[in-house]
Design an enzyme around this catalytic site. Structure first.
Site, mmCIF file in Angstrom:
data_model
loop_
_atom_site.group_PDB
_atom_site.id
_atom_site.type_symbol
_atom_site.label_atom_id
_atom_site.label_comp_id
_atom_site.label_asym_id
_atom_site.label_seq_id
_atom_site.Cartn_x
_atom_site.Cartn_y
_atom_site.Cartn_z
ATOM 1 N N ASN A 155 0.654 -1.309 -0.014
ATOM 2 C CA ASN A 155 -0.190 -0.110 0.050
ATOM 3 C C ASN A 155 0.857 1.185 0.081
ATOM 4 O OD1 ASN A 155 0.975 -0.226 2.558
ATOM 5 N ND2 ASN A 155 -1.145 -0.413 3.548
ATOM 6 N N ARG A 293 2.937 6.425 12.326
ATOM 7 C CA ARG A 293 2.369 6.153 13.364
ATOM 8 C C ARG A 293 2.004 7.140 14.199
ATOM 9 N NH1 ARG A 293 1.354 2.748 10.323
ATOM 10 N NH2 ARG A 293 1.583 0.311 10.671
ATOM 11 N N GLN A 322 -5.390 2.568 18.639
ATOM 12 C CA GLN A 322 -6.384 2.648 17.677
ATOM 13 C C GLN A 322 -7.359 1.328 17.813
ATOM 14 O OE1 GLN A 322 -3.891 4.348 13.808
ATOM 15 N NE2 GLN A 322 -4.655 2.496 13.735
ATOM 16 N N HIS A 341 -7.626 5.528 10.432
ATOM 17 C CA HIS A 341 -6.621 4.984 9.449
ATOM 18 C C HIS A 341 -7.180 4.425 8.208
ATOM 19 C CE1 HIS A 341 -2.398 2.803 9.956
ATOM 20 N NE2 HIS A 341 -2.658 3.274 9.015
#
Length: 387
Positions: A155, A293, A322, A341
């Protein structure tokens, strides 16, 4: 030519591990087992609810489970999927003692602590569907002889494109204009007084691996001054083609930047590296984009910086923890363009990391090694960037 150079640069940065049979200080758990042996595989993914059926390629959710359920079950394996991952009474916790493989994503991470690793007597393999395995206690995994791997490169385009979007959203002061429209308002001055062109601005990336390089390549046509800080310098030809300048000293680079983009992994060295002191030394009104992050930033220092104007705008999709709790202060600070996210879980990215997970699962069943660049922990050794 540029793509060839980029591939060479990526190849040169492949993580180095000791050869099989070398001394690692950890007794690796038997990774592959005997042929035909049934494995218990647990996947942890975000729940899609009514959206799960809206796109047949929406593979990254709990309902569609990377599209590998039928394949796994046809081979006699047990595949359990859940979004319930946190706490002693979670669904994941029930399966920790006897699972063999755990698959998770950075978007809805299953936090694999040293305590969970100790309980997981049968655990052999931890797979990340995507990039970034810092939700795992990597030293504990290495000490236990586990294998940790991810779908490297799956990704990177998705994240780099998202970073470029966020830079433009902050630079052009886009969100106040959008909010005016949906609130029935019209105040051009309330947007224009802090909207700027990207051309001529200095953009610095902290970390310049695959995503950082792709971002710089995409920024080149905008006519920006491009800087990068990384432990590795680009090959001269690629650096020249991109038009980027290497900055060995991070603290010397930051005050030069109108925009700072975080592209470094979360490690013990980078955790909280952007604290109040470092932010205070950056250019007043700096724009910060962080899709790396959340824990790389000191949470309160970012809030204070956005409130005082030291940070002119902050955007990203990464939080700690998260999912972000409802009272997370980044939700309510001024001059932010935060999202859940999402940058690396586009449909295109999902297809790539689902295919990558299936490939590694197939290799696992056959007793074959994974592509070298996918390993984060192998035979008791951590990849170099996590040391």
């Amino acid at each position: 030519m540029a793509m060839m150079n980029l591939k060479r640069a990526a190849t040169s940065a492949i993580r180095a591990f000791p050869a099989a049979g070398s001394s690692t200080g950890a007794l690796a758990r038997d990774l592959h087992g005997s042929a035909g042996e049934s494995k218990k595989i647990v996947g942890v993914f975000y729940k899609a609810n009514e959206y799960a059926e809206k796109n047949p390629n929406f593979l990254g959710c709990a309902e569609n489970a990377l599209g590998i359920r039928s394949w796994l079950e046809s081979q006699g394996h047990q595949y359990i999927v859940t979004d319930d991952k946190d706490g002693p009474n979670s669904e994941l916790e029930k399966h920790i003692p006897d699972l063999h493989v755990l698959i998770s994503t950075p978007f809805h991470p299953a936090y694999v602590t040293a305590e969970r690793i100790k309980k997981a007597k049968n655990l052999q393999l931890l797979l990340t569907a995507g990039i970034g395995s810092d939700h795992i206690d990597l030293p504990a995994a290495a000490a236990a002889g586990l294998t940790v791997a991810e779908v490297t490169g799956s990704n990177v385009v998705s994240v780099a494109e998202d970073e470029l979007m966020r830079i433009l959203i902050l630079m052009r002061n886009f969100l106040p204009g959008y909010h005016q429209v949906i609130n029935g308002e019209w105040d051009v001055a309330g947007i224009a007084y802090r909207a700027y062109d990207l051309e001529g601005k200095t953009i610095g990336t902290v970390g310049c691996g695959r995503i950082g390089k792709l971002l710089l390549q995409r920024l080149k046509p905008f006519g920006c001054n491009l800087l990068y800080h990384d432990r590795l310098k680009m090959e001269p030809e690629l650096e020249s083609q991109i038009g980027a300048k290497f900055e060995e000293d991070l603290d010397a680079m930051l005050p030069k930047c109108d925009v700072v983009v975080i592209n470094t992994p979360l490690t013990e060295k980078t955790k909280g590296m952007f604290d109040k002191d470092r932010i205070s030394k950056m250019k007043k009104g700096v724009l910060i984009v962080n899709n790396a992050r959340g824990a790389i930033m000191d949470t309160q220092a970012v809030v204070d910086g956005c409130s005082s104007g030291q940070i002119g705008g902050y955007s990203g999709d990464v939080w700690y923890p998260q999912p972000a709790p409802k009272d997370h202060p980044w939700r309510y600070m001024p001059n932010q363009a935060m999202t859940p996210h999402i940058s690396g879980t586009t449909i295109d990215a999902q297809l790539r990391y689902a295919a990558g997970v299936k490939d590694m699962r197939d290799r696992y069943f056959k007793g074959e090694d994974f592509p070298a660049q996918n390993y984060i922990v192998k035979e008791g050794q951590l990849a170099s960037q996590y040391k």
